[in-house]
Design a protein around this motif. Structure first.
Motif, PDB file in Angstrom:
ATOM      1  N   TYR A 296       0.689  -1.273   0.026  1.00 28.68           N
ATOM      2  CA  TYR A 296       0.068  -0.136  -0.070  1.00 28.68           C
ATOM      3  C   TYR A 296       0.846   1.316   0.013  1.00 28.68           C
ATOM      4  CZ  TYR A 296       1.197  -0.566   4.996  1.00 28.68           C
ATOM      5  OH  TYR A 296       1.661  -0.574   6.232  1.00 28.68           O
ATOM      6  N   GLY A 297       0.408   2.420  -0.504  1.00 30.35           N
ATOM      7  CA  GLY A 297       0.964   3.759  -0.525  1.00 30.35           C
ATOM      8  C   GLY A 297      -0.160   4.714  -0.425  1.00 30.35           C
ATOM      9  N   LEU A 298       0.570   5.832  -0.186  1.00 26.55           N
ATOM     10  CA  LEU A 298      -0.309   7.115  -0.082  1.00 26.55           C
ATOM     11  C   LEU A 298      -0.066   7.779  -1.394  1.00 26.55           C
ATOM     12  CD1 LEU A 298      -0.204   9.414   3.379  1.00 26.55           C
ATOM     13  CD2 LEU A 298      -1.168  10.230   0.810  1.00 26.55           C
ATOM     14  N   VAL A 299      -1.204   7.940  -1.913  1.00 30.93           N
ATOM     15  CA  VAL A 299      -1.157   8.302  -3.556  1.00 30.93           C
ATOM     16  C   VAL A 299      -1.893   9.931  -3.447  1.00 30.93           C
ATOM     17  CG1 VAL A 299      -2.232   8.149  -5.670  1.00 30.93           C
ATOM     18  CG2 VAL A 299      -1.652   6.279  -4.466  1.00 30.93           C
ATOM     19  N   HIS A 300      -1.057  10.862  -4.017  1.00 32.44           N
ATOM     20  CA  HIS A 300      -1.257  12.110  -4.051  1.00 32.44           C
ATOM     21  C   HIS A 300      -2.073  12.446  -5.635  1.00 32.44           C
ATOM     22  CE1 HIS A 300      -1.559  16.250  -3.022  1.00 32.44           C
ATOM     23  NE2 HIS A 300      -0.979  16.650  -3.885  1.00 32.44           N
ATOM     24  N   ASP A 301      -3.313  12.988  -5.580  1.00 36.34           N
ATOM     25  CA  ASP A 301      -4.010  13.336  -6.880  1.00 36.34           C
ATOM     26  C   ASP A 301      -3.647  15.024  -6.688  1.00 36.34           C
ATOM     27  OD1 ASP A 301      -5.439  14.289  -8.794  1.00 36.34           O
ATOM     28  OD2 ASP A 301      -7.320  13.120  -8.184  1.00 36.34           O
ATOM     29  N   ASP A 302      -2.623  15.586  -7.566  1.00 36.40           N
ATOM     30  CA  ASP A 302      -2.403  16.897  -7.814  1.00 36.40           C
ATOM     31  C   ASP A 302      -3.593  17.938  -7.887  1.00 36.40           C
ATOM     32  OD1 ASP A 302       0.361  16.720  -6.941  1.00 36.40           O
ATOM     33  OD2 ASP A 302       0.720  15.867  -8.762  1.00 36.40           O
ATOM     34  N   ASN A 304      -6.935  17.160  -7.890  1.00 35.91           N
ATOM     35  CA  ASN A 304      -8.126  17.413  -7.047  1.00 35.91           C
ATOM     36  C   ASN A 304      -7.637  17.745  -5.611  1.00 35.91           C
ATOM     37  OD1 ASN A 304     -10.309  16.698  -8.612  1.00 35.91           O
ATOM     38  ND2 ASN A 304      -9.598  14.790  -8.854  1.00 35.91           N
ATOM     39  N   GLU A 305      -6.203  17.626  -5.382  1.00 33.91           N
ATOM     40  CA  GLU A 305      -5.714  18.004  -4.253  1.00 33.91           C
ATOM     41  C   GLU A 305      -6.045  16.863  -3.246  1.00 33.91           C
ATOM     42  OE1 GLU A 305      -3.175  20.059  -2.793  1.00 33.91           O
ATOM     43  OE2 GLU A 305      -2.714  20.411  -4.582  1.00 33.91           O
ATOM     44  N   LEU A 306      -6.216  15.583  -3.360  1.00 29.59           N
ATOM     45  CA  LEU A 306      -6.836  14.651  -2.656  1.00 29.59           C
ATOM     46  C   LEU A 306      -5.669  13.617  -2.250  1.00 29.59           C
ATOM     47  CD1 LEU A 306     -10.115  13.846  -4.109  1.00 29.59           C
ATOM     48  CD2 LEU A 306      -9.725  15.255  -2.100  1.00 29.59           C
ATOM     49  N   GLU A 307      -5.802  12.961  -1.288  1.00 32.81           N
ATOM     50  CA  GLU A 307      -4.687  11.794  -1.047  1.00 32.81           C
ATOM     51  C   GLU A 307      -5.646  10.798  -0.331  1.00 32.81           C
ATOM     52  OE1 GLU A 307      -0.588  13.785   0.611  1.00 32.81           O
ATOM     53  OE2 GLU A 307      -2.208  13.735   1.917  1.00 32.81           O
ATOM     54  N   ILE A 308      -5.090   9.568  -1.010  1.00 32.99           N
ATOM     55  CA  ILE A 308      -5.807   8.284  -0.597  1.00 32.99           C
ATOM     56  C   ILE A 308      -4.708   7.165  -0.402  1.00 32.99           C
ATOM     57  CG2 ILE A 308      -7.961   8.719  -1.656  1.00 32.99           C
ATOM     58  CD1 ILE A 308      -7.081   6.987  -3.931  1.00 32.99           C
ATOM     59  N   ILE A 309      -4.924   6.056   0.756  1.00 31.17           N
ATOM     60  CA  ILE A 309      -4.214   5.038   0.710  1.00 31.17           C
ATOM     61  C   ILE A 309      -4.627   4.018  -0.378  1.00 31.17           C
ATOM     62  CG2 ILE A 309      -3.695   2.975   2.276  1.00 31.17           C
ATOM     63  CD1 ILE A 309      -2.357   5.391   3.285  1.00 31.17           C
ATOM     64  N   VAL A 310      -4.056   3.616  -1.153  1.00 31.72           N
ATOM     65  CA  VAL A 310      -4.324   2.714  -2.319  1.00 31.72           C
ATOM     66  C   VAL A 310      -3.489   1.372  -1.916  1.00 31.72           C
ATOM     67  CG1 VAL A 310      -4.255   2.119  -4.627  1.00 31.72           C
ATOM     68  CG2 VAL A 310      -4.674   4.522  -4.028  1.00 31.72           C
ATOM     69  N   GLY A 311      -4.094   0.311  -1.830  1.00 33.69           N
ATOM     70  CA  GLY A 311      -3.321  -0.806  -1.548  1.00 33.69           C
ATOM     71  C   GLY A 311      -3.776  -2.095  -2.429  1.00 33.69           C
ATOM     72  N   SER A 312      -3.081  -3.220  -2.467  1.00 36.86           N
ATOM     73  CA  SER A 312      -3.408  -4.423  -3.325  1.00 36.86           C
ATOM     74  C   SER A 312      -2.872  -5.653  -2.615  1.00 36.86           C
ATOM     75  CB  SER A 312      -2.684  -4.220  -4.558  1.00 36.86           C
ATOM     76  OG  SER A 312      -2.890  -5.483  -5.330  1.00 36.86           O
ATOM     77  N   LEU A 313      -3.898  -6.402  -2.590  1.00 35.88           N
ATOM     78  CA  LEU A 313      -3.342  -7.919  -1.810  1.00 35.88           C
ATOM     79  C   LEU A 313      -3.295  -8.790  -2.818  1.00 35.88           C
ATOM     80  CD1 LEU A 313      -5.069  -9.389   1.299  1.00 35.88           C
ATOM     81  CD2 LEU A 313      -4.773 -11.067  -0.672  1.00 35.88           C
ATOM     82  N   SER A 357      -6.013  14.982   4.379  1.00 29.61           N
ATOM     83  CA  SER A 357      -5.526  15.201   2.998  1.00 29.61           C
ATOM     84  C   SER A 357      -5.189  16.222   2.530  1.00 29.61           C
ATOM     85  CB  SER A 357      -6.898  14.691   1.946  1.00 29.61           C
ATOM     86  OG  SER A 357      -6.367  14.539   0.664  1.00 29.61           O
ATOM     87  N   GLY A 358      -3.885  16.279   1.501  1.00 31.94           N
ATOM     88  CA  GLY A 358      -3.629  17.635   1.134  1.00 31.94           C
ATOM     89  C   GLY A 358      -2.001  17.743   1.103  1.00 31.94           C
ATOM     90  N   PHE A 359      -1.606  18.512   0.090  1.00 37.24           N
ATOM     91  CA  PHE A 359       0.012  18.643   0.153  1.00 37.24           C
ATOM     92  C   PHE A 359       0.597  19.372   1.233  1.00 37.24           C
ATOM     93  CE2 PHE A 359       3.716  20.662  -1.847  1.00 37.24           C
ATOM     94  CZ  PHE A 359       4.617  19.451  -2.043  1.00 37.24           C
ATOM     95  N   ASN A 360       1.714  19.131   1.876  1.00 36.89           N
ATOM     96  CA  ASN A 360       2.270  20.220   2.737  1.00 36.89           C
ATOM     97  C   ASN A 360       3.741  20.102   2.324  1.00 36.89           C
ATOM     98  OD1 ASN A 360       3.550  21.132   5.189  1.00 36.89           O
ATOM     99  ND2 ASN A 360       1.389  21.286   5.907  1.00 36.89           N
ATOM    100  N   GLU A 361       4.252  21.342   2.037  1.00 36.38           N
ATOM    101  CA  GLU A 361       5.755  21.165   1.610  1.00 36.38           C
ATOM    102  C   GLU A 361       6.659  20.763   3.023  1.00 36.38           C
ATOM    103  OE1 GLU A 361       6.524  25.005   0.148  1.00 36.38           O
ATOM    104  OE2 GLU A 361       5.469  24.627  -1.525  1.00 36.38           O
ATOM    105  N   ASN A 362       6.221  20.834   4.077  1.00 33.91           N
ATOM    106  CA  ASN A 362       7.247  20.412   5.251  1.00 33.91           C
ATOM    107  C   ASN A 362       7.323  19.108   5.232  1.00 33.91           C
ATOM    108  OD1 ASN A 362       7.723  19.526   7.967  1.00 33.91           O
ATOM    109  ND2 ASN A 362       7.513  21.939   8.490  1.00 33.91           N
ATOM    110  N   LYS A 363       8.610  18.784   4.939  1.00 30.92           N
ATOM    111  CA  LYS A 363       9.020  17.428   4.817  1.00 30.92           C
ATOM    112  C   LYS A 363       8.754  16.603   6.125  1.00 30.92           C
ATOM    113  CE  LYS A 363      12.899  14.412   3.950  1.00 30.92           C
ATOM    114  NZ  LYS A 363      14.422  14.485   3.569  1.00 30.92           N
ATOM    115  N   ASP A 364       8.936  17.240   7.494  1.00 30.11           N
ATOM    116  CA  ASP A 364       8.769  16.533   8.805  1.00 30.11           C
ATOM    117  C   ASP A 364       7.251  16.058   8.792  1.00 30.11           C
ATOM    118  OD1 ASP A 364      11.477  16.561   9.203  1.00 30.11           O
ATOM    119  OD2 ASP A 364      11.272  18.607  10.406  1.00 30.11           O
ATOM    120  N   TYR A 365       6.496  17.203   8.424  1.00 31.41           N
ATOM    121  CA  TYR A 365       4.926  16.956   8.489  1.00 31.41           C
ATOM    122  C   TYR A 365       4.605  15.731   7.577  1.00 31.41           C
ATOM    123  CZ  TYR A 365      -0.032  17.462   7.955  1.00 31.41           C
ATOM    124  OH  TYR A 365      -1.312  17.471   7.986  1.00 31.41           O
TER     125      TYR A 365
END
Length: 388
Positions: A296-302, A304-313, A357-365
């Motif tokens: 699974y990974g955290l997918v960012h949709d530039d 729509n400014e959305l983020e979702i966990i997308v996974g596969s089994l 959800s949403g992009f944040n430029e702060n790497k630590d965040y």
């Protein structure tokens, strides 16, 4: 194909025959209803919508419907709003000439939808396409819905064929071909290429036929009379991109194996790279003493400014049903909709991040956010793998 042959093809398709495959029987009511809706819309223009990130099953099934509809003088455009990112999907479209069009949402908003009399949903029910709200706004009726996922919402299409017990929508469309809705001609390049695509879609959604039902095998046997084996081999031998290899490397580095189950979070991904997740799961499944892999990974949709966990089994354990496992692991959202599953033996899941959800430029965040969601997903999976 000359005019006389084309005329004969049209005649056959108007009177579907069940004798083409004695072991296969399409319900007479379903056959008649499909034929009637096609005849009723003869001369019209339809919009075929497939999911934002189409797979071989959706692509091939939509093409098969387009060819069938053409026999009834119905023109169809096949569209999707997302991207083709899996190398096999890209190769399938390029090598077969599959007539699909990408409509990013902003482009779709400029389209004149009034030229279409209705829309057709193939291998989806509108929940996985960004184009669905536009269709509703344009008041385009849903003329046909053909899918093998469980019923997700009440759409009231004019014709509906939803069969979750079948492993691939390509199988359902092949059954309509078998019933005579299109007289296949092994000298027609479109027929050869479409049946090759259907074979790929069927194999892909049945885990290379390992999870195929009797109906899937019968469909594959029928397609074997027409498909191009060397063309399919070229599609399957398409190269992985460097980005996909990077995700597989992350999957290997981050994996945790417990009781023969390999679980790995691969961090942040662009939407265009989401198809790397199931490929990484396939790769982890090849490890010795591993019968199930979840990536699974955290997918960012530039856009729509959305983020979702997308996974596969992925699994080769006969007694493990991915659909049931994913549903039990992640449950439902506030509306009662499951975060994953939807068809037997399928282990895909998507979990929206909601407020976070949403992009944040702060790497630590960003790192902190990933650690939280990585731990939560892993905890839910491990709870089922080893309750102790």
């Amino acid at each position: 194909m000359n005019n006389s042959t084309q005329s004969e093809s049209l005649t056959v398709s108007r009177e579907p025959s069940l004798s083409l495959c004695p072991e296969f029987v399409l319900p007479i009511q379903k056959k008649q209803a499909f034929q009637q809706v096609l005849e009723r819309h003869s001369g019209e223009h339809q919009l075929i919508i497939i999911q934002d990130f189409p797979d071989p099953d959706a692509l091939s099934s939509a093409w098969a419907y387009q060819l069938i509809a053409k026999q009834y003088n119905i023109d169809c455009d096949i569209v999707y709003a997302g991207t083709l990112s899996h190398q096999e999907n890209i190769a399938l479209v390029k090598l077969t000439g599959l007539p699909v069009h990408r409509w990013p949402l902003e482009m779709a908003k400029t389209k004149d939808l009034s030229i279409y009399s209705g829309c057709v949903l193939i291998d989806n029910q509108g929940t996985t396409s960004q184009l669905t709200p536009l269709i509703h706004s344009a008041k385009l009726p849903i003329t046909v819905l053909i899918d093998h996922h469980s019923l997700q919402k009440d759409l009231h299409p004019e014709f509906c064929d939803i069969r979750p017990q079948i492993k691939a929508t390509a199988t359902i469309l092949t059954q309509y071909l078998q019933s005579g809705f299109l007289e296949l001609d092994d000298s027609e390049i479109d027929h050869i290429n479409c049946t090759t695509a259907l074979m790929h879609g069927l194999r892909s959604d049945t885990n290379q036929l390992r999870q195929a039902t009797r109906e899937d095998f019968l469909a594959a046997a029928y397609l074997s009379n027409y498909y191009d084996a060397s063309l399919l081999d070229s599609v399957l031998r398409s190269s992985r991109s460097k980005r996909v290899m990077d995700v597989i490397e992350r999957g290997l580095s981050n994996r945790q194996v417990l009781d023969n189950v390999s679980i790995s979070g691969v961090g942040f991904l662009r939407a265009s790279d989401r198809d790397a997740i199931p490929q990484a799961a396939d790769f982890l499944l090849t490890e010795e003493n591993v019968h199930t892999a979840v990536v699974y990974g955290l997918v960012h949709d530039d856009f729509n400014e959305l983020e979702i966990i997308v996974g596969s089994l992925r699994t080769n354990k006969i007694t493990l049903d991915p659909d049931e496992f994913i549903k039990e692991a992640f449950g439902t959202d506030a509306t009662g909709k499951f975060f994953g599953g939807g068809r037997s033996q399928a282990g895909g899941f998507e979990i929206p991040l909601g407020f976070l959800s949403g992009f944040n430029e702060n790497k630590d965040y960003a790192e902190m956010k990933w650690k939280v969601f990585d731990a939560q997903v892993k905890q839910k999976l491990l709870r089922l793998v080893n309750p102790d």
